[in-house]
Design an enzyme around this catalytic site. Structure first.
Site, PDB file in Angstrom:
ATOM      1  N   TYR A  68       0.906  -1.098   0.090  1.00 44.87           N
ATOM      2  CA  TYR A  68      -0.017  -0.057   0.038  1.00 44.87           C
ATOM      3  C   TYR A  68       0.870   1.163  -0.093  1.00 44.87           C
ATOM      4  CZ  TYR A  68      -4.357  -2.256  -0.111  1.00 44.87           C
ATOM      5  OH  TYR A  68      -5.325  -3.255  -0.639  1.00 44.87           O
ATOM      6  N   ASN A 103     -12.872   2.964  -7.873  1.00 41.37           N
ATOM      7  CA  ASN A 103     -11.550   3.351  -7.884  1.00 41.37           C
ATOM      8  C   ASN A 103     -11.217   4.024  -6.343  1.00 41.37           C
ATOM      9  OD1 ASN A 103     -11.206   2.551 -10.112  1.00 41.37           O
ATOM     10  ND2 ASN A 103     -11.381   4.730 -11.159  1.00 41.37           N
ATOM     11  N   HIS A 120     -15.236   1.288  -2.966  1.00 40.40           N
ATOM     12  CA  HIS A 120     -14.196   0.496  -2.238  1.00 40.40           C
ATOM     13  C   HIS A 120     -13.120   1.096  -1.420  1.00 40.40           C
ATOM     14  CE1 HIS A 120     -14.766  -2.664  -6.063  1.00 40.40           C
ATOM     15  NE2 HIS A 120     -15.622  -2.632  -4.897  1.00 40.40           N
ATOM     16  N   CYS A 128      -8.060   2.898  12.437  1.00 35.63           N
ATOM     17  CA  CYS A 128      -7.555   1.837  13.621  1.00 35.63           C
ATOM     18  C   CYS A 128      -8.280   0.586  13.557  1.00 35.63           C
ATOM     19  CB  CYS A 128      -7.263   2.093  14.900  1.00 35.63           C
ATOM     20  SG  CYS A 128      -7.052   1.004  16.295  1.00 35.63           S
ATOM     21  N   CYS A 131      -9.793   0.494  17.388  1.00 40.65           N
ATOM     22  CA  CYS A 131     -10.833   1.349  18.056  1.00 40.65           C
ATOM     23  C   CYS A 131     -11.444   2.351  16.851  1.00 40.65           C
ATOM     24  CB  CYS A 131     -10.108   2.268  19.155  1.00 40.65           C
ATOM     25  SG  CYS A 131      -8.790   3.398  18.336  1.00 40.65           S
ATOM     26  N   CYS A 149      -1.738   2.307  16.191  1.00 43.34           N
ATOM     27  CA  CYS A 149      -2.771   3.290  16.778  1.00 43.34           C
ATOM     28  C   CYS A 149      -2.114   3.783  18.273  1.00 43.34           C
ATOM     29  CB  CYS A 149      -3.952   2.939  17.125  1.00 43.34           C
ATOM     30  SG  CYS A 149      -5.248   4.039  17.774  1.00 43.34           S
ATOM     31  N   CYS A 152      -4.672   3.351  21.046  1.00 43.55           N
ATOM     32  CA  CYS A 152      -5.110   1.981  21.978  1.00 43.55           C
ATOM     33  C   CYS A 152      -4.254   0.905  21.369  1.00 43.55           C
ATOM     34  CB  CYS A 152      -6.498   1.477  21.351  1.00 43.55           C
ATOM     35  SG  CYS A 152      -6.632   0.899  19.594  1.00 43.55           S
ATOM     36  N   SER A 191     -14.194  -3.758 -15.706  1.00 45.40           N
ATOM     37  CA  SER A 191     -14.223  -4.927 -16.513  1.00 45.40           C
ATOM     38  C   SER A 191     -15.630  -5.714 -16.081  1.00 45.40           C
ATOM     39  CB  SER A 191     -13.255  -6.003 -16.015  1.00 45.40           C
ATOM     40  OG  SER A 191     -13.112  -5.938 -14.301  1.00 45.40           O
ATOM     41  N   ASN A 215     -15.448   1.367 -23.216  1.00 45.59           N
ATOM     42  CA  ASN A 215     -14.372   0.835 -22.874  1.00 45.59           C
ATOM     43  C   ASN A 215     -13.603   0.177 -24.158  1.00 45.59           C
ATOM     44  OD1 ASN A 215     -12.577  -1.588 -21.831  1.00 45.59           O
ATOM     45  ND2 ASN A 215     -14.027  -1.801 -20.005  1.00 45.59           N
TER      46      ASN A 215
HETATM   47  P1  OAD Z   1     -10.257  -3.967 -14.086  1.00 48.99           P
HETATM   48  O1  OAD Z   1      -8.887  -3.669 -14.104  1.00 48.99           O
HETATM   49  O2  OAD Z   1     -10.668  -5.276 -13.662  1.00 48.99           O
HETATM   50  O3  OAD Z   1     -10.684  -3.159 -15.484  1.00 48.99           O
HETATM   51  C1  OAD Z   1     -10.372  -2.216 -16.004  1.00 48.99           C
HETATM   52  C2  OAD Z   1     -11.213  -1.823 -17.432  1.00 48.99           C
HETATM   53  O4  OAD Z   1     -10.648  -0.712 -17.820  1.00 48.99           O
HETATM   54  C3  OAD Z   1     -10.608  -3.030 -18.468  1.00 48.99           C
HETATM   55  O5  OAD Z   1     -12.184  -3.513 -18.812  1.00 48.99           O
HETATM   56  C4  OAD Z   1      -9.717  -2.167 -19.565  1.00 48.99           C
HETATM   57  O6  OAD Z   1     -10.373  -2.731 -20.889  1.00 48.99           O
HETATM   58  C5  OAD Z   1     -10.580  -0.884 -19.263  1.00 48.99           C
HETATM   59  N1  OAD Z   1      -9.729   0.139 -19.732  1.00 48.99           N
HETATM   60  C6  OAD Z   1      -8.366   0.334 -19.981  1.00 48.99           C
HETATM   61  N2  OAD Z   1      -7.794   1.402 -20.238  1.00 48.99           N
HETATM   62  C7  OAD Z   1      -8.964   2.134 -20.527  1.00 48.99           C
HETATM   63  C8  OAD Z   1      -9.147   3.573 -20.904  1.00 48.99           C
HETATM   64  N3  OAD Z   1      -8.095   4.295 -21.120  1.00 48.99           N
HETATM   65  N4  OAD Z   1     -10.368   4.072 -20.930  1.00 48.99           N
HETATM   66  C9  OAD Z   1     -11.613   3.288 -20.478  1.00 48.99           C
HETATM   67  N5  OAD Z   1     -11.393   1.847 -20.114  1.00 48.99           N
HETATM   68  C10 OAD Z   1     -10.170   1.557 -20.121  1.00 48.99           C
HETATM   69  O7  OAD Z   1     -10.590  -2.944 -13.097  1.00 48.99           O
HETATM   70  P2  OAD Z   1     -11.933  -2.714 -12.180  1.00 48.99           P
HETATM   71  O8  OAD Z   1     -13.190  -3.122 -13.245  1.00 48.99           O
HETATM   72  O9  OAD Z   1     -12.021  -1.310 -11.559  1.00 48.99           O
HETATM   73  O10 OAD Z   1     -11.338  -4.062  -6.214  1.00 48.99           O
HETATM   74  O11 OAD Z   1     -11.776  -3.785 -11.178  1.00 48.99           O
HETATM   75  C11 OAD Z   1     -12.637  -3.583 -10.064  1.00 48.99           C
HETATM   76  C12 OAD Z   1     -12.082  -4.266  -8.794  1.00 48.99           C
HETATM   77  O12 OAD Z   1     -11.461  -5.192  -8.946  1.00 48.99           O
HETATM   78  C13 OAD Z   1     -11.446  -2.980  -8.233  1.00 48.99           C
HETATM   79  O13 OAD Z   1     -12.085  -1.881  -7.698  1.00 48.99           O
HETATM   80  C14 OAD Z   1     -10.485  -3.771  -7.305  1.00 48.99           C
HETATM   81  C15 OAD Z   1     -10.012  -4.998  -8.107  1.00 48.99           C
HETATM   82  O14 OAD Z   1      -9.850  -6.016  -7.483  1.00 48.99           O
HETATM   83  C16 OAD Z   1     -11.070  -4.048  -4.930  1.00 48.99           C
HETATM   84  O15 OAD Z   1      -9.886  -3.746  -4.805  1.00 48.99           O
HETATM   85  C17 OAD Z   1     -12.239  -4.382  -4.029  1.00 48.99           C
END
Ligand code: OAD
Length: 255
Positions: A68, A103, A120, A128, A131, A149, A152, A191, A215
């Site tokens: 992170y 995002n 998300h 923390c 707490c 923390c 606590c 996606s 997309n």
């Molecule tokens: P993904 O990485 O699964 O999908 C990203 C999407 O963006 C794909 O379908 C690409 O084709 C598309 N893409 C790439 N470049 C682009 C552009 N310039 N314009 C538009 N689209 C573009 O990401 P998410 O769908 O956000 O969850 O993934 C969902 C969740 O999975 C995230 O929030 C995260 C991850 O694990 C957690 O962390 C809980």
């Protein structure tokens, strides 16, 4: 050649009372944030359950914090792109407008969007685990290793949703309400495979919204979409914002 949208879609945007943009990592790709899936995606190199889960954190908190810290560093150096700015512009023009985002990078707000539901979490926040005290990034940066923390002694974690965790209730409830009330629902740069977030476009469609997907690659949602714009969000969203702005300008140009 600059892509164009159909006159039918322009009319639909101009006539929409309530527009919702549902965004994923693709919207931030043009800002330099790596996506999760696909050939160069984060999850093609790393296993999500070994980094983004409570099990991983309890097993090895310093490894999870290292990951992170790396992502916080990437995200502190980025800026919104034309796609983010176009959504902020649309909010000022539409009768009702909301961004529902998966995002955690905070770029929608930085671009000026005000109604943003973060499903998300947000990587700029931490709390923390024992707490619940919230901590900003200054505290995390100042801590060496795993932040603890001072109140606590509990472990501090990033305020993001990990695999297997519930989504924040307020953001989820507001998102479902927005999806149900939308007449134009745009699924952009996601996606559309991570649930429950991925159910929102279908909730909107069932409630009567016109479902538009943007997309560069088709997704499992594409067959359900009423219209699919194949391309980057940084290209198409400004065109949609221009269409909406045209609608606002028209009455004035006739007076
Ligand atoms: P993904 O990485 O699964 O999908 C990203 C999407 O963006 C794909 O379908 C690409 O084709 C598309 N893409 C790439 N470049 C682009 C552009 N310039 N314009 C538009 N689209 C573009 O990401 P998410 O769908 O956000 O969850 O993934 C969902 C969740 O999975 C995230 O929030 C995260 C991850 O694990 C957690 O962390 C809980």
């Amino acid at each position: 050649m600059t892509p164009v949208i159909s006159p039918g879609l322009s009319r639909r945007i101009r006539g929409a009372r309530s527009i919702v943009a549902f965004t994923g990592a693709g919207v931030s790709a043009e800002s330099g944030v790596p996506t999760f899936r696909g050939a160069d995606g984060i999850w093609s190199k790393l296993k999500p359950e070994e980094l983004a889960s409570m099990g991983a954190f309890m097993k090895n908190p310093s490894m999870v914090w290292e990951w992170y810290a790396h992502r916080k560093k990437i995200m502190s150096g980025i800026t919104p792109n034309p796609g983010h700015y176009a959504l902020a512009r649309m909010e000022n023009l539409a009768p009702s407008f909301a961004v529902i985002t998966q995002n955690i990078d905070g770029l929608h707000r930085r671009a000026g969007s005000r109604t943003v539901y973060e499903l998300h979490g947000n990587i700029e926040r931490n709390y923390c685990m024992k707490c619940g005290t919230p901590y900003g990034d200054d505290f995390v940066v100042a801590s060496s290793g795993v932040p603890v923390c001072p109140a606590c002694g509990g472990l501090v974690r990033p305020d993001v949703v990990w695999f297997g965790e519930m989504l924040p209730e307020d953001a989820w409830d507001a998102s479902v309400r927005a999806a149900e009330g939308a007449d134009l629902f745009m699924s952009v740069g996601t996606s559309a495979v991570v649930y429950p977030a991925a159910s929102l476009p279908l909730v909107a469609k069932r409630s009567g919204a016109y479902l538009l997907e943007i997309n560069p690659e088709p997704t499992p949602l594409t067959p359900q979409a009423d219209e699919y714009l194949q391309g980057a969000s940084g290209v198409f969203l400004p065109i949609l914002a221009d269409a909406l702005e045209g609608a606002r300008r028209l009455p004035h140009s006739h007076t």
